[in-house]
Write an enzyme that holds these catalytic residues in place. Structure first.
Site, PDB file in Angstrom:
ATOM      1  N   CYS A  43       0.830  -1.211   0.000  1.00  0.00           N
ATOM      2  CA  CYS A  43       0.000   0.000   0.000  1.00  0.00           C
ATOM      3  C   CYS A  43       0.862   1.258   0.000  1.00  0.00           C
ATOM      4  CB  CYS A  43      -0.932  -0.018   1.205  1.00  0.00           C
ATOM      5  SG  CYS A  43      -2.004   1.420   1.279  1.00  0.00           S
ATOM      6  N   CYS A  48      -1.664   1.659  -3.061  1.00  0.00           N
ATOM      7  CA  CYS A  48      -2.635   2.750  -2.864  1.00  0.00           C
ATOM      8  C   CYS A  48      -2.019   4.152  -2.889  1.00  0.00           C
ATOM      9  CB  CYS A  48      -3.341   2.607  -1.510  1.00  0.00           C
ATOM     10  SG  CYS A  48      -3.418   0.957  -0.824  1.00  0.00           S
ATOM     11  N   LYS A  51       0.046   5.206  -6.099  1.00  0.00           N
ATOM     12  CA  LYS A  51      -0.947   5.188  -7.184  1.00  0.00           C
ATOM     13  C   LYS A  51      -1.854   6.420  -7.114  1.00  0.00           C
ATOM     14  CE  LYS A  51      -4.799   3.755  -6.443  1.00  0.00           C
ATOM     15  NZ  LYS A  51      -5.396   2.454  -6.368  1.00  0.00           N
ATOM     16  N   TYR A 177      -8.933  -3.351 -11.643  1.00  0.00           N
ATOM     17  CA  TYR A 177      -8.823  -1.960 -11.220  1.00  0.00           C
ATOM     18  C   TYR A 177      -7.431  -1.387 -11.453  1.00  0.00           C
ATOM     19  CZ  TYR A 177      -6.566  -2.884  -6.641  1.00  0.00           C
ATOM     20  OH  TYR A 177      -5.699  -3.238  -5.647  1.00  0.00           O
ATOM     21  N   GLU A 181      -6.861   1.934 -13.679  1.00  0.00           N
ATOM     22  CA  GLU A 181      -6.280   3.099 -12.990  1.00  0.00           C
ATOM     23  C   GLU A 181      -5.025   3.582 -13.715  1.00  0.00           C
ATOM     24  OE1 GLU A 181      -7.762   2.426  -8.374  1.00  0.00           O
ATOM     25  OE2 GLU A 181      -5.804   1.642  -8.948  1.00  0.00           O
ATOM     26  N   HIS A 436     -27.566  20.562  -2.150  1.00  0.00           N
ATOM     27  CA  HIS A 436     -27.634  21.065  -3.506  1.00  0.00           C
ATOM     28  C   HIS A 436     -26.679  22.224  -3.707  1.00  0.00           C
ATOM     29  CE1 HIS A 436     -29.475  21.747  -7.360  1.00  0.00           C
ATOM     30  NE2 HIS A 436     -29.628  23.020  -7.060  1.00  0.00           N
ATOM     31  N   GLU A 441     -26.203  14.369  -4.205  1.00  0.00           N
ATOM     32  CA  GLU A 441     -27.650  14.516  -3.970  1.00  0.00           C
ATOM     33  C   GLU A 441     -28.458  13.609  -4.895  1.00  0.00           C
ATOM     34  OE1 GLU A 441     -29.594  18.248  -5.086  1.00  0.00           O
ATOM     35  OE2 GLU A 441     -27.909  18.717  -6.394  1.00  0.00           O
TER      36      GLU A 441
HETATM   37  C1  LIG Z   1      -1.019  -0.954  -7.721  1.00  0.00           C
HETATM   38  C2  LIG Z   1      -1.870  -1.250  -6.504  1.00  0.00           C
HETATM   39  C3  LIG Z   1      -2.805  -0.317  -6.097  1.00  0.00           C
HETATM   40  C4  LIG Z   1      -3.588  -0.561  -4.981  1.00  0.00           C
HETATM   41  N1  LIG Z   1      -4.512   0.375  -4.614  1.00  0.00           N
HETATM   42  C5  LIG Z   1      -5.276   0.167  -3.521  1.00  0.00           C
HETATM   43  C6  LIG Z   1      -6.210   1.151  -3.108  1.00  0.00           C
HETATM   44  O1  LIG Z   1      -6.366   2.199  -3.732  1.00  0.00           O
HETATM   45  N2  LIG Z   1      -6.947   0.902  -1.993  1.00  0.00           N
HETATM   46  C7  LIG Z   1      -6.800  -0.259  -1.275  1.00  0.00           C
HETATM   47  O2  LIG Z   1      -7.480  -0.427  -0.262  1.00  0.00           O
HETATM   48  N3  LIG Z   1      -5.923  -1.214  -1.655  1.00  0.00           N
HETATM   49  C8  LIG Z   1      -5.156  -1.025  -2.758  1.00  0.00           C
HETATM   50  N4  LIG Z   1      -4.246  -1.972  -3.127  1.00  0.00           N
HETATM   51  C9  LIG Z   1      -4.185  -3.246  -2.367  1.00  0.00           C
HETATM   52  C10 LIG Z   1      -3.388  -3.068  -1.077  1.00  0.00           C
HETATM   53  O3  LIG Z   1      -2.134  -2.515  -1.354  1.00  0.00           O
HETATM   54  C11 LIG Z   1      -3.263  -4.441  -0.413  1.00  0.00           C
HETATM   55  O4  LIG Z   1      -4.543  -5.008  -0.236  1.00  0.00           O
HETATM   56  C12 LIG Z   1      -2.592  -4.331   0.951  1.00  0.00           C
HETATM   57  O5  LIG Z   1      -1.321  -3.748   0.838  1.00  0.00           O
HETATM   58  C13 LIG Z   1      -2.490  -5.729   1.586  1.00  0.00           C
HETATM   59  O6  LIG Z   1      -1.768  -5.652   2.776  1.00  0.00           O
HETATM   60  P1  LIG Z   1      -0.958  -6.909   3.309  1.00  0.00           P
HETATM   61  O7  LIG Z   1      -0.401  -6.481   4.617  1.00  0.00           O
HETATM   62  O8  LIG Z   1      -1.800  -8.117   3.245  1.00  0.00           O
HETATM   63  O9  LIG Z   1       0.217  -7.136   2.261  1.00  0.00           O
HETATM   64  P2  LIG Z   1       1.384  -6.177   1.801  1.00  0.00           P
HETATM   65  O10 LIG Z   1       1.056  -4.756   2.003  1.00  0.00           O
HETATM   66  O11 LIG Z   1       1.741  -6.605   0.421  1.00  0.00           O
HETATM   67  O12 LIG Z   1       2.576  -6.497   2.801  1.00  0.00           O
HETATM   68  C14 LIG Z   1       3.232  -7.712   2.798  1.00  0.00           C
HETATM   69  C15 LIG Z   1       4.660  -7.466   3.255  1.00  0.00           C
HETATM   70  O13 LIG Z   1       5.269  -8.723   3.545  1.00  0.00           O
HETATM   71  C16 LIG Z   1       6.626  -8.661   3.136  1.00  0.00           C
HETATM   72  N5  LIG Z   1       7.087 -10.031   2.971  1.00  0.00           N
HETATM   73  C17 LIG Z   1       6.653 -10.954   2.072  1.00  0.00           C
HETATM   74  N6  LIG Z   1       7.259 -12.139   2.294  1.00  0.00           N
HETATM   75  C18 LIG Z   1       8.092 -11.956   3.358  1.00  0.00           C
HETATM   76  C19 LIG Z   1       8.965 -12.797   4.068  1.00  0.00           C
HETATM   77  N7  LIG Z   1       9.105 -14.085   3.754  1.00  0.00           N
HETATM   78  N8  LIG Z   1       9.674 -12.276   5.105  1.00  0.00           N
HETATM   79  C20 LIG Z   1       9.545 -10.968   5.454  1.00  0.00           C
HETATM   80  N9  LIG Z   1       8.705 -10.121   4.814  1.00  0.00           N
HETATM   81  C21 LIG Z   1       7.997 -10.617   3.795  1.00  0.00           C
HETATM   82  C22 LIG Z   1       6.570  -7.861   1.856  1.00  0.00           C
HETATM   83  O14 LIG Z   1       7.837  -7.300   1.548  1.00  0.00           O
HETATM   84  C23 LIG Z   1       5.517  -6.804   2.198  1.00  0.00           C
HETATM   85  O15 LIG Z   1       6.115  -5.646   2.747  1.00  0.00           O
HETATM   86  C24 LIG Z   1      -3.421  -1.759  -4.240  1.00  0.00           C
HETATM   87  C25 LIG Z   1      -2.466  -2.700  -4.633  1.00  0.00           C
HETATM   88  C26 LIG Z   1      -1.701  -2.450  -5.750  1.00  0.00           C
HETATM   89  C27 LIG Z   1      -0.669  -3.461  -6.176  1.00  0.00           C
END
Ligand SMILES: Cc1cc2nc3c(=O)[nH]c(=O)nc-3n(C[C@H](O)[C@H](O)[C@H](O)COP(=O)(O)OP(=O)(O)OC[C@H]3O[C@@H](n4cnc5c(N)ncnc54)[C@H](O)[C@@H]3O)c2cc1C
Length: 470
Positions: A43, A48, A51, A177, A181, A436, A441
């Site tokens: 994110c 997010c 983007k 999306y 986007e 309005h 609205e």
């Molecule tokens: C281009 C794009 C635009 C988006 N726009 C939106 C939006 O506008 N609104 C919205 O709500 N959501 C949006 N999302 C989705 C949102 O980013 C994800 O749903 C959210 O980040 C999920 O969070 P998470 O913690 O599950 O995973 P992540 O945020 O992906 O975090 C996972 C973390 O785990 C780490 N990791 C992975 N494996 C290991 C390991 N073995 N050891 C240590 N660390 C590890 C990774 O490096 C990462 O930092 C977007 C996603 C993308 C790709």
């Protein structure tokens, strides 16, 4: 497990992992958090936030186009991609530091490196092994790869945020999306964009009126959309790429971006050694408390492959932690009521059931739908139209879903999401006095159902007002 190093070890410092670690530590647990990349995860670093910043830049281009009709004189505005990226990177670095500070203040031990499960209670990171009573996997997802010839020349959203320059012609493959986007961002910044859509609809998981309506708006903005096709091959030439589509067409372009979906990050995580099961789509299987088949290991966020959005990851993280800490909680997420926005131009906002889903679940429904030109677009004679739609259960009068394409759709739908959670009826919308003149609205002034039959697709019978009327 007595004498463990930590009460909770979280793998992944994205939206879910950071929230879980802080939430648990603030409740007295001894918490460690492992992260292999920058703090904040997708994110903050590649989703997010960057983007939306790029999307704001592209929307400002729209404002320049509209402003003359409102009396502003502007010499031809110029745009510099390198400045935008540098400013965006500075903001991301600031956010990385904010996250580090929040974790420090909560007393979370951050371990930098790639984590791997050793067994049900032990995790190896950067040559050290840690033990924990519970483990939370929050490793997120990554862009789905492709295997067609030359696919290695294509970028994904990850690289799109770091392009040294923004080339003139861009082909985007995808219909979700992220694809629409980025198509909107690049087109808004003056680039020639071609969107290749494998099926017949963009945003196919959204209400059936949304995709076709948005597609028309994207085309008005100069985006070329080719349906029922994808890429077969990319060949690199000296200065450009030649792409062959599945239907045998050749496209010449400067950049190809694949936005064909995301897959859970589960590779090389040691899931087998811990005995954790995956679903057929590669996501981690969990129960209603976010517990995997191994009692001490939980999983939340994108890696469980449910609704892949930051606010959902945050909510799952907090509920999982309550279970991990053994607190009795009645909290559960209603995955049907999650509001979301697509920051295409124009934006999409949606909450609740789509028309298709409502019918599929046996509701007898009424559809309220309005399509019009917003007041803001009247002076400049801008061609953009706005769409609003309510899906209502005809028997109970409950509003099952609200859908919108238009300016600030996400902000508008967020308020309606609260109402849906309170089981709002259509009569409540009717009795609400509108503000309005606003776009929002229109949601409280749609009086006549456009369709009450059982066949899907209210679009053909839609009430089409030429402009927003008082
Ligand atoms: C281009 C794009 C635009 C988006 N726009 C939106 C939006 O506008 N609104 C919205 O709500 N959501 C949006 N999302 C989705 C949102 O980013 C994800 O749903 C959210 O980040 C999920 O969070 P998470 O913690 O599950 O995973 P992540 O945020 O992906 O975090 C996972 C973390 O785990 C780490 N990791 C992975 N494996 C290991 C390991 N073995 N050891 C240590 N660390 C590890 C990774 O490096 C990462 O930092 C977007 C996603 C993308 C790709």
């Amino acid at each position: 497990m007595a004498n463990a190093d930590f009460d909770l070890f979280v793998i992944g410092a994205g939206s879910a992992g950071v929230r879980a670690a802080r939430f648990a530590a603030d409740r007295g647990a001894r918490v460690a958090l492992a992260e292999s990349g920058p703090l904040g995860g997708t994110c903050v670093n590649a989703g997010c936030i960057p983007k939306r910043l790029l999307s704001y830049a592209a929307e400002l281009g729209d404002d320049f186009a509209l402003c003359r009709a409102y009396g502003w004189g502007l010499d031809s505005p110029s745009f510099d991609w390198a400045t935008l990226i540098a400013n965006k990177d500075a903001e991301i670095r600031r956010l990385n530091e904010v996250y580090a500070g929040l974790l420090k203040r909560s007393g979370v031990s951050v371990v930098h490196g790639r984590a791997k499960l050793v067994d049900a209670h032990r995790i190896a990171v950067a040559g050290k092994t840690y033990s924990a009573r519970s483990i939370l996997i929050a490793t997120g997802g990554k862009p789905q790869g492709a295997t067609f010839a030359g696919s290695e020349f294509a970028i994904t959203s990850n690289e799109a945020f770091h392009l040294p320059e923004l080339p003139k012609r861009i082909v985007i493959v995808g219909a979700g999306y992220i694809a629409v986007e980025f198509a909107s961002i690049f087109a808004g910044l003056g680039r020639e964009v071609t969107l290749l859509v494998r099926g017949e609809r963009i945003l196919k998981n959204f209400d059936l009126d949304i995709g076709p309506f948005l597609a028309r708006e994207l085309v008005k903005r100069g985006i070329t959309i080719r349906f029922k096709t994808s890429l077969r091959e990319i060949t690199r030439g000296p200065a450009e790429f030649s792409c062959e589509t599945l239907d045998g067409e050749r496209l010449t372009t400067d950049l190809v971006m694949l936005a064909t979906g995301r897959v859970p990050n589960t590779a090389d995580l040691g899931l087998e050694s811990a005995g954790i099961d995956l679903r057929p789509d590669g996501s981690i299987a969990i129960d209603a408390t976010y517990r995997t088949g191994v009692p001490s290991i939980f999983a939340v966020g994108d890696v469980i492959g449910r609704v892949q959005l930051t606010p959902v990851a945050l909510a799952e993280a907090m509920i999982a932690v309550e279970h991990i800490l053994g607190r009795s909680t009645q909290r559960a997420i209603n995955y049907d009521e999650i509001a979301t926005a697509v920051f295409s131009h124009p934006n999409v906002g949606t909450v609740g059931l789509t028309e298709e889903l409502a019918r599929g679940r046996g509701h007898k429904i009424s559809i309220f739908r309005s399509e019009f030109t917003s007041l803001r677009n009247t002076l400049p004679h801008a061609p953009e139209r706005t769409l609003m739609k309510l899906v209502v259960d005809a028997q109970s009068d409950r509003v099952l879903g609200a859908h919108m394409v238009g300016a600030n759709a996400g902000d508008i739908i967020q308020g309606i999401a609260v109402a849906l959670r309170c089981k709002v009826r259509k009569a409540d919308f009717d009795e609400t006095i509108g503000i309005h003149p606003t776009l929002a609205e229109e949601f409280v002034t749609m009086r006549e159902a456009v369709k009450e039959t059982d066949s899907p697709g209210a679009a053909d019978l839609a009430h089409e007002a030429p402009t927003q009327m008082p």
